[in-house]
Scaffold this motif. Structure first.
Motif, PDB file in Angstrom:
ATOM      1  N   ILE A 158     -10.479   4.418 -49.693  1.00  0.00           N
ATOM      2  CA  ILE A 158     -10.371   3.533 -50.846  1.00  0.00           C
ATOM      3  C   ILE A 158     -11.443   3.959 -51.842  1.00  0.00           C
ATOM      4  O   ILE A 158     -12.636   3.832 -51.589  1.00  0.00           O
ATOM      5  CB  ILE A 158     -10.575   2.063 -50.451  1.00  0.00           C
ATOM      6  CG1 ILE A 158      -9.492   1.620 -49.457  1.00  0.00           C
ATOM      7  CG2 ILE A 158     -10.584   1.172 -51.691  1.00  0.00           C
ATOM      8  CD1 ILE A 158      -8.106   1.537 -50.035  1.00  0.00           C
ATOM      9  N   TYR A 171      -6.652  -3.892 -48.312  1.00  0.00           N
ATOM     10  CA  TYR A 171      -7.880  -3.922 -49.107  1.00  0.00           C
ATOM     11  C   TYR A 171      -7.729  -4.904 -50.274  1.00  0.00           C
ATOM     12  O   TYR A 171      -8.667  -5.653 -50.593  1.00  0.00           O
ATOM     13  CB  TYR A 171      -8.188  -2.522 -49.637  1.00  0.00           C
ATOM     14  CG  TYR A 171      -9.545  -2.401 -50.294  1.00  0.00           C
ATOM     15  CD1 TYR A 171     -10.683  -2.114 -49.541  1.00  0.00           C
ATOM     16  CD2 TYR A 171      -9.690  -2.569 -51.663  1.00  0.00           C
ATOM     17  CE1 TYR A 171     -11.929  -2.001 -50.142  1.00  0.00           C
ATOM     18  CE2 TYR A 171     -10.927  -2.462 -52.283  1.00  0.00           C
ATOM     19  CZ  TYR A 171     -12.050  -2.170 -51.512  1.00  0.00           C
ATOM     20  OH  TYR A 171     -13.273  -2.070 -52.114  1.00  0.00           O
ATOM     21  N   GLU A 185     -13.371   3.239 -47.361  1.00  0.00           N
ATOM     22  CA  GLU A 185     -12.875   2.993 -46.018  1.00  0.00           C
ATOM     23  C   GLU A 185     -12.141   4.238 -45.569  1.00  0.00           C
ATOM     24  O   GLU A 185     -11.192   4.659 -46.197  1.00  0.00           O
ATOM     25  CB  GLU A 185     -11.921   1.792 -46.010  1.00  0.00           C
ATOM     26  CG  GLU A 185     -12.600   0.479 -46.348  1.00  0.00           C
ATOM     27  CD  GLU A 185     -11.630  -0.691 -46.235  1.00  0.00           C
ATOM     28  OE1 GLU A 185     -10.438  -0.421 -45.986  1.00  0.00           O
ATOM     29  OE2 GLU A 185     -12.065  -1.839 -46.390  1.00  0.00           O
ATOM     30  N   THR A 188      -7.954  -8.447 -48.819  1.00  0.00           N
ATOM     31  CA  THR A 188      -9.319  -8.758 -48.396  1.00  0.00           C
ATOM     32  C   THR A 188     -10.237  -9.029 -49.580  1.00  0.00           C
ATOM     33  O   THR A 188     -11.128  -9.884 -49.527  1.00  0.00           O
ATOM     34  CB  THR A 188      -9.896  -7.602 -47.555  1.00  0.00           C
ATOM     35  OG1 THR A 188      -9.058  -7.391 -46.411  1.00  0.00           O
ATOM     36  CG2 THR A 188     -11.316  -7.900 -47.094  1.00  0.00           C
ATOM     37  N   ASN A 189     -10.005  -8.305 -50.693  1.00  0.00           N
ATOM     38  CA  ASN A 189     -10.893  -8.420 -51.856  1.00  0.00           C
ATOM     39  C   ASN A 189     -10.287  -9.240 -52.997  1.00  0.00           C
ATOM     40  O   ASN A 189     -10.788  -9.193 -54.128  1.00  0.00           O
ATOM     41  CB  ASN A 189     -11.246  -7.012 -52.355  1.00  0.00           C
ATOM     42  CG  ASN A 189     -12.140  -6.270 -51.383  1.00  0.00           C
ATOM     43  OD1 ASN A 189     -13.347  -6.437 -51.373  1.00  0.00           O
ATOM     44  ND2 ASN A 189     -11.519  -5.433 -50.550  1.00  0.00           N
ATOM     45  N   THR A 214      -6.541   4.883 -54.165  1.00  0.00           N
ATOM     46  CA  THR A 214      -6.710   5.279 -52.764  1.00  0.00           C
ATOM     47  C   THR A 214      -6.368   6.757 -52.632  1.00  0.00           C
ATOM     48  O   THR A 214      -5.434   7.236 -53.283  1.00  0.00           O
ATOM     49  CB  THR A 214      -5.781   4.464 -51.843  1.00  0.00           C
ATOM     50  OG1 THR A 214      -6.055   3.080 -52.014  1.00  0.00           O
ATOM     51  CG2 THR A 214      -5.967   4.853 -50.378  1.00  0.00           C
ATOM     52  N   THR A 236      -3.221   0.446 -45.905  1.00  0.00           N
ATOM     53  CA  THR A 236      -4.666   0.289 -46.082  1.00  0.00           C
ATOM     54  C   THR A 236      -4.976  -0.254 -47.472  1.00  0.00           C
ATOM     55  O   THR A 236      -5.845  -1.113 -47.654  1.00  0.00           O
ATOM     56  CB  THR A 236      -5.387   1.642 -45.875  1.00  0.00           C
ATOM     57  OG1 THR A 236      -5.115   2.121 -44.560  1.00  0.00           O
ATOM     58  CG2 THR A 236      -6.885   1.499 -46.060  1.00  0.00           C
TER      59      THR A 236
END
Length: 352
Positions: free
Chosen positions: A178, A292, A343, A295-296, A273, A288
């Motif tokens: 990321i 992400y 990540e 999560t953010n 990414t 992924t």
């Protein structure tokens, strides 16, 4: 007394016979082994020509050794308080490598690698070892205990098997990173578009991208960036995707083929990414990216721009581990910038 003389005579005859046998031993020893490797010729050559790759498979050292790689052209190891050394003297891409081998039990030798292409993804690898001007001391040793082929040939065979496995594993290497929030400048582009099942779109995309590339080439249109796929719909529930295969251009183009259209990609704020590795891992890269964003607390922009940009061309980057693909997902402009904490996901590879 006669029996003693007779025994001495027999010993003399045996000594003379042994001396003659040793004397007629060849001054040169040469042997080779061949293995089919499941990798393209250029990938095999590049792997072999970089001696930093040799630790996991080199066949003539024992396990209890100390490796030392000063550079990609020299490989050394310490075994039984003696130094072994392989030095690349000459190489010719992608077919051959000539090396010098210093191995404490044997005279200075030459190693020759011959790499032949069997098919697009298969190669034949032959490893040959030659020792010239064998000294008398070694001739005596070989006459009693056998030539290096007896000892080393089985190790060559095992080593080539491990080499095959090591190269296959190296081609599977990948990472998903990321990169964080950035801005995409946008551009004009030529494209064709279609809808298909998700499980079938990759095959269609190859054909469609080839059509756009052909149109660009035949009409000598300058490219302004990397080819990319733009996804306008991704419906897993109904196994449906709508996408366009695109090539950026420096200006707006009026096309003469009704299947090839021109478009304008506006500049946009994006989460970027990067996948380095085989396209087989693109699903993981997209997952992924989605995780992400969740999560953010990142929200997609209303434009719903989702791009898959192909930075490398497999025609010139043969090893899938070297392929680079960038993913861009447009996010809302009011999204604050967040720390770029990469990540990285890499597969666990088996020991070789």
């Amino acid at each position: 007394m006669k029996s003693t003389k007779y025994i001495l005579f027999l010993l003399l005859i045996a000594f003379i016979g042994s001396s003659i046998y040793i004397a007629v031993q060849p001054n040169e020893i040469s042997f080779s082994r061949t293995k089919t490797v499941e990798a393209p010729q250029e990938v095999v050559y590049n792997y072999l020509n970089n001696l930093n790759h040799w630790n996991s498979w080199v066949p003539w050292k024992k396990i209890s050794t100390t490796d030392s790689n000063q550079n990609s052209k020299e490989y050394t190891w310490l075994q039984d308080n003696s130094i072994g050394r392989i030095t690349t003297i000459k190489s010719s891409k992608p077919t051959s490598i000539h090396q010098e081998l210093i191995y404490h039990e044997y005279p200075k030798s030459e190693l020759d690698w011959k790499i032949d292409s069997i098919s697009e993804n298969t190669s034949s690898v032959t490893l040959s070892m030659t020792s010239k001007n064998i000294p008398l001391k070694k001739k005596v040793y070989y006459a009693i205990f056998g030539t290096p082929e007896i000892d080393l040939a089985p190790k060559f065979e095992k080593g080539l098997i491990k080499l095959d496995s090591a190269i296959i594993e190296s081609m599977k290497a990948y990472s998903v990173t990321i990169n964080g929030i950035t801005n995409h400048s946008g551009s004009y582009y030529l494209y064709n578009t279609t809808s298909s099942r998700i499980d079938n779109y990759k095959d269609k995309a190859k054909v469609m991208m080839a059509e756009v590339t052909k149109y660009i080439s035949e009409n000598q249109i300058p490219m302004a960036g990397f080819p990319f796929i733009s996804f306008s719909k991704w419906d897993r529930e109904h196994n449906s995707v709508t996408f366009s295969c695109c090539i950026p251009t420096t200006t707006e183009i009026t096309t003469t083929d009704n299947t090839i259209k021109t478009g304008l990609l506006p500049g946009f704020k994006t989460l970027k990414t990067t996948l380095k590795g085989n396209y087989n891992y693109l699903d993981e890269a997209w997952n992924t990216t989605s995780e992400y964003m969740i999560t953010n607390d990142l929200e997609k922009a209303e434009s719903n721009i989702m791009l898959e940009s192909y930075v490398t061309n497999p025609k010139y980057k043969i090893n899938p581990a070297d392929w680079v693909t960038e993913i861009y997902v447009a996010i809302k402009q009011e999204t604050d910038s967040i720390p770029q904490i990469p990540e990285v996901t890499t597969p666990v590879t088996s020991d070789n």
